[in-house]
Design a protein around this motif. Structure first.
Motif, short mmCIF file in Angstrom:
data_model
loop_
_atom_site.label_atom_id
_atom_site.label_comp_id
_atom_site.label_asym_id
_atom_site.label_seq_id
_atom_site.Cartn_x
_atom_site.Cartn_y
_atom_site.Cartn_z
N ILE A 146 -11.03 -9.89 7.95
CA ILE A 146 -10.06 -9.41 6.97
C ILE A 146 -8.83 -10.33 6.94
CG2 ILE A 146 -8.40 -7.55 6.52
CD1 ILE A 146 -10.65 -5.60 7.32
N ILE A 147 -8.40 -10.80 8.09
CA ILE A 147 -7.26 -11.72 8.14
C ILE A 147 -7.57 -12.99 7.36
CG2 ILE A 147 -5.91 -13.20 9.67
CD1 ILE A 147 -6.08 -10.94 11.77
N GLU A 148 -8.79 -13.49 7.49
CA GLU A 148 -9.20 -14.69 6.76
C GLU A 148 -9.11 -14.50 5.25
OE1 GLU A 148 -12.52 -16.49 9.92
OE2 GLU A 148 -13.13 -15.60 8.01
N LEU A 149 -9.41 -13.30 4.78
CA LEU A 149 -9.45 -13.02 3.34
C LEU A 149 -8.09 -12.62 2.77
CD1 LEU A 149 -12.72 -10.90 3.39
CD2 LEU A 149 -12.48 -13.14 2.31
N SER A 150 -7.13 -12.35 3.62
CA SER A 150 -5.86 -11.78 3.18
C SER A 150 -4.88 -12.85 2.69
CB SER A 150 -5.20 -10.99 4.32
OG SER A 150 -5.99 -9.86 4.67
N ASP A 151 -4.08 -12.44 1.71
CA ASP A 151 -2.99 -13.26 1.19
C ASP A 151 -1.70 -12.49 1.44
OD1 ASP A 151 -1.09 -14.63 -0.19
OD2 ASP A 151 -2.05 -14.45 -2.16
N PRO A 152 -0.89 -12.92 2.39
CA PRO A 152 0.32 -12.15 2.75
C PRO A 152 1.31 -12.00 1.61
CG PRO A 152 0.34 -14.33 3.78
CD PRO A 152 -1.02 -14.15 3.20
N ASP A 153 1.18 -12.82 0.56
CA ASP A 153 2.11 -12.74 -0.57
C ASP A 153 1.63 -11.81 -1.68
OD1 ASP A 153 3.86 -14.60 0.58
OD2 ASP A 153 2.66 -16.27 -0.18
N SER A 154 0.43 -11.23 -1.52
CA SER A 154 -0.09 -10.35 -2.57
C SER A 154 0.65 -9.02 -2.57
CB SER A 154 -1.59 -10.11 -2.38
OG SER A 154 -1.83 -9.40 -1.18
N ALA A 155 0.80 -8.45 -3.74
CA ALA A 155 1.54 -7.19 -3.88
C ALA A 155 0.66 -6.01 -3.47
CB ALA A 155 1.99 -7.02 -5.33
N GLU A 156 1.25 -5.11 -2.69
CA GLU A 156 0.53 -3.91 -2.28
C GLU A 156 0.47 -2.90 -3.41
OE1 GLU A 156 1.38 -2.00 1.47
OE2 GLU A 156 2.47 -3.78 2.12
N ARG A 157 -0.66 -2.20 -3.46
CA ARG A 157 -0.81 -1.09 -4.39
C ARG A 157 -0.58 0.21 -3.63
NH1 ARG A 157 -6.55 0.63 -7.31
NH2 ARG A 157 -6.01 2.83 -7.59
N GLU A 158 0.08 1.16 -4.24
CA GLU A 158 0.29 2.45 -3.59
C GLU A 158 -1.05 3.14 -3.42
OE1 GLU A 158 2.85 6.59 -4.13
OE2 GLU A 158 3.23 4.87 -5.43
N ARG A 159 -1.33 3.58 -2.22
CA ARG A 159 -2.61 4.19 -1.88
C ARG A 159 -2.42 5.59 -1.31
NH1 ARG A 159 -7.21 1.45 -3.72
NH2 ARG A 159 -6.77 -0.79 -3.66
N PRO A 160 -3.45 6.42 -1.40
CA PRO A 160 -3.39 7.71 -0.71
C PRO A 160 -3.38 7.48 0.80
CG PRO A 160 -5.59 7.33 -1.58
CD PRO A 160 -4.71 6.24 -2.13
N PRO A 161 -2.94 8.45 1.57
CA PRO A 161 -2.92 8.27 3.03
C PRO A 161 -4.32 8.07 3.59
CG PRO A 161 -2.52 10.56 2.43
CD PRO A 161 -2.45 9.78 1.16
N TYR A 162 -4.42 7.21 4.58
CA TYR A 162 -5.65 7.02 5.32
C TYR A 162 -5.42 7.61 6.72
CZ TYR A 162 -9.98 4.79 6.90
OH TYR A 162 -11.25 4.55 7.37
N ILE A 163 -6.10 8.71 7.00
CA ILE A 163 -5.84 9.47 8.22
C ILE A 163 -6.90 9.12 9.26
CG2 ILE A 163 -5.66 11.79 9.20
CD1 ILE A 163 -4.75 12.61 6.27
N HIS A 164 -6.43 8.62 10.41
CA HIS A 164 -7.35 8.21 11.48
C HIS A 164 -7.84 9.43 12.24
CE1 HIS A 164 -5.46 3.93 11.61
NE2 HIS A 164 -6.41 4.04 10.70
N GLN A 165 -8.85 10.03 11.69
CA GLN A 165 -9.39 11.26 12.25
C GLN A 165 -10.61 10.95 13.10
OE1 GLN A 165 -11.41 14.57 9.81
NE2 GLN A 165 -9.25 15.09 9.79
N VAL A 166 -10.63 11.47 14.31
CA VAL A 166 -11.77 11.26 15.21
C VAL A 166 -12.75 12.42 15.02
CG1 VAL A 166 -12.50 11.11 17.62
CG2 VAL A 166 -10.37 10.01 16.89
N PRO A 167 -14.03 12.14 14.76
CA PRO A 167 -15.01 13.21 14.60
C PRO A 167 -15.07 14.11 15.82
CG PRO A 167 -15.93 11.12 13.89
CD PRO A 167 -14.62 10.81 14.56
N LEU A 168 -15.37 15.36 15.60
CA LEU A 168 -15.37 16.32 16.69
C LEU A 168 -16.38 15.96 17.78
CD1 LEU A 168 -15.02 19.64 14.65
CD2 LEU A 168 -13.23 18.43 15.92
N ASP A 169 -17.52 15.35 17.40
CA ASP A 169 -18.53 15.03 18.41
C ASP A 169 -18.13 13.85 19.29
OD1 ASP A 169 -19.22 13.52 15.86
OD2 ASP A 169 -20.59 12.55 17.26
N PHE A 170 -17.03 13.16 18.95
CA PHE A 170 -16.51 12.09 19.80
C PHE A 170 -15.66 12.64 20.96
CE2 PHE A 170 -16.75 7.66 17.89
CZ PHE A 170 -17.76 7.96 16.99
#
Length: 389
Positions: free
Chosen positions: A298-322
């Motif tokens: 992902i770092i290789e593909l990224s352009d640090p000068d690109s404009a971010e788009r507003e996104r919905p929250p990404y919630i780091h949820q761990v599955p119950l079986d973990f």
């Protein structure tokens, strides 16, 4: 009126009713009927995408369930089973002289009839239509055009994971090398990445991101999913949400912390030793077989000068079986008490949980659903682990 709908759009079928293999690496218990029962009665999912519906025996099973009244065809697309809507889908492996695959993609259709038409069309480009994720011998753009012609949805699958994805193999640096960008309906991130990691990859910012389980067993269903804002659970509403039309949208993504993803870290393919990005030889065993981690790619593909788009929250949820200590018997008690996993993850308080399971487990569940558990990093095909407190 809008409501929230929990949705996992990438679930495999392991075996048909006759016992015939569909996803060879999938569990033998991962059948159509068991998936539907698990998704509705235990997981609490409102919409699921089963991505092996092109298989003729799966098509026949769905038809039989309609005839028996177990599935209901919806006018707006999709098939209703109890509390869950099934969206018929297909995972396909593209490999031709242009794309230098393999690359996995997902296609979804509103009805069994249209899925059957798509399956019949694919037979002309595929050696075994009965199996999941089979290689199709046609150009990626040709496949896209057929999906669009049939009124379907087209989504590149787990786009950063190594071996079988658009970006993960390191061959392609632009989706335009393989696809028509106008015929993509969303991007599936995959288990080792999240929204914040890919915020500087310019050309994918125009698309909605989806997060799905890629389940190969019943227990893995809904390990990643999204919450959609819709007026009803059907194909047309899903399509509108992916294109953010008339108030429909993905309003939250729920996924593993990327550190748990089995391809997050660069590792030695031979011994599993975690490596630095600049390493070309494993310091532990001397092997030159290195699997580049998703984070590095992902770092290789990224352009640090690109404009971010507003996104919905990404919630780091761990599955119950973990969760360490939360075994099948304890999980069954929670389901009997609260109905479904979605209820446990989104509506039940820690105090209510502690009435059914030990307080330590109740607290770990609360940390899991808010992404606060300690994590050991995964890589090279091995999942990360939740570390006990």
């Amino acid at each position: 009126m809008f409501h929230d709908y929990y949705t996992d759009l990438h679930i495999h079928i392991g075996r048909t009713m006759s016992g015939r293999a569909v996803k060879i690496t999938g569990s033998k218990t991962l059948t159509l009927s068991r998936i539907l029962e698990m998704a509705s009665a235990k997981k609490g999912l409102d919409i699921i995408g089963i991505i092996d519906c092109h298989s003729p025996e799966v098509l026949a099973e769905m038809t039989m369930m309609i005839q028996r009244g177990e599935l209901e065809e919806l006018t707006e697309g999709g098939l209703r089973f109890q509390e869950t809507t099934l969206i018929p889908g297909s995972e396909i492996e593209i490999y031709d002289s242009n794309c230098q695959g393999p690359i996995h993609v997902l296609a979804y259709f509103p009805t069994i009839e249209v899925m059957a038409d798509f399956s019949n069309w694919m037979k002309g480009f595929m050696k075994n239509i009965h199996l999941s994720s089979q290689r199709i011998y046609c150009d990626g753009r040709v496949l896209q055009q057929k999906v669009r012609e049939l009124g379907g949805l087209f989504i590149p699958a787990h786009v950063f994971t190594p071996f079988k994805s658009l970006f993960g193999r390191g061959v392609h640096n632009s989706l335009t090398e393989v696809f028509d960008p106008q015929l993509i309906d969303a991007i599936e991130l995959g288990l080792s990445s999240d929204t914040s990691m890919v915020k500087n990859i310019r050309e994918i910012q125009q698309y909605t991101f989806v997060t799905n389980s890629d389940a190969h067993s019943l227990v893995k269903i809904a390990r990643e999913y999204q919450k959609l804002r819709l007026k009803a659970a059907n194909f047309n509403e899903l399509k509108m949400a992916l294109h953010e039309q008339e108030g429909r949208a993905v309003v939250a993504n729920y996924g593993l912390n990327p550190l748990l993803g089995k391809y997050h870290q660069t590792v030695c393919a031979k011994c599993g030793e975690q490596l630095n990005d600049e390493d070309t030889i494993c310091k532990s065993c001397g092997s030159s077989q290195i699997v580049k981690g998703v984070a590095s790619r992902i770092i290789e593909l990224s352009d640090p000068d690109s404009a971010e788009r507003e996104r919905p929250p990404y919630i780091h949820q761990v599955p119950l079986d973990f969760i360490p200590g939360l075994g099948p018997k304890m999980m069954d008690r929670l389901i009997r008490a609260f109905g479904t996993e979605m209820a446990i993850l989104h509506r039940i308080t820690t105090e209510q949980l502690a009435e059914i399971v030990p307080l330590k487990i109740a607290k770990m569940i609360d940390l899991a659903r808010t992404g606060q558990l300690n994590i050991a990093v995964g890589g090279g095909g091995v999942y990360g682990k939740v570390q006990p407190e």
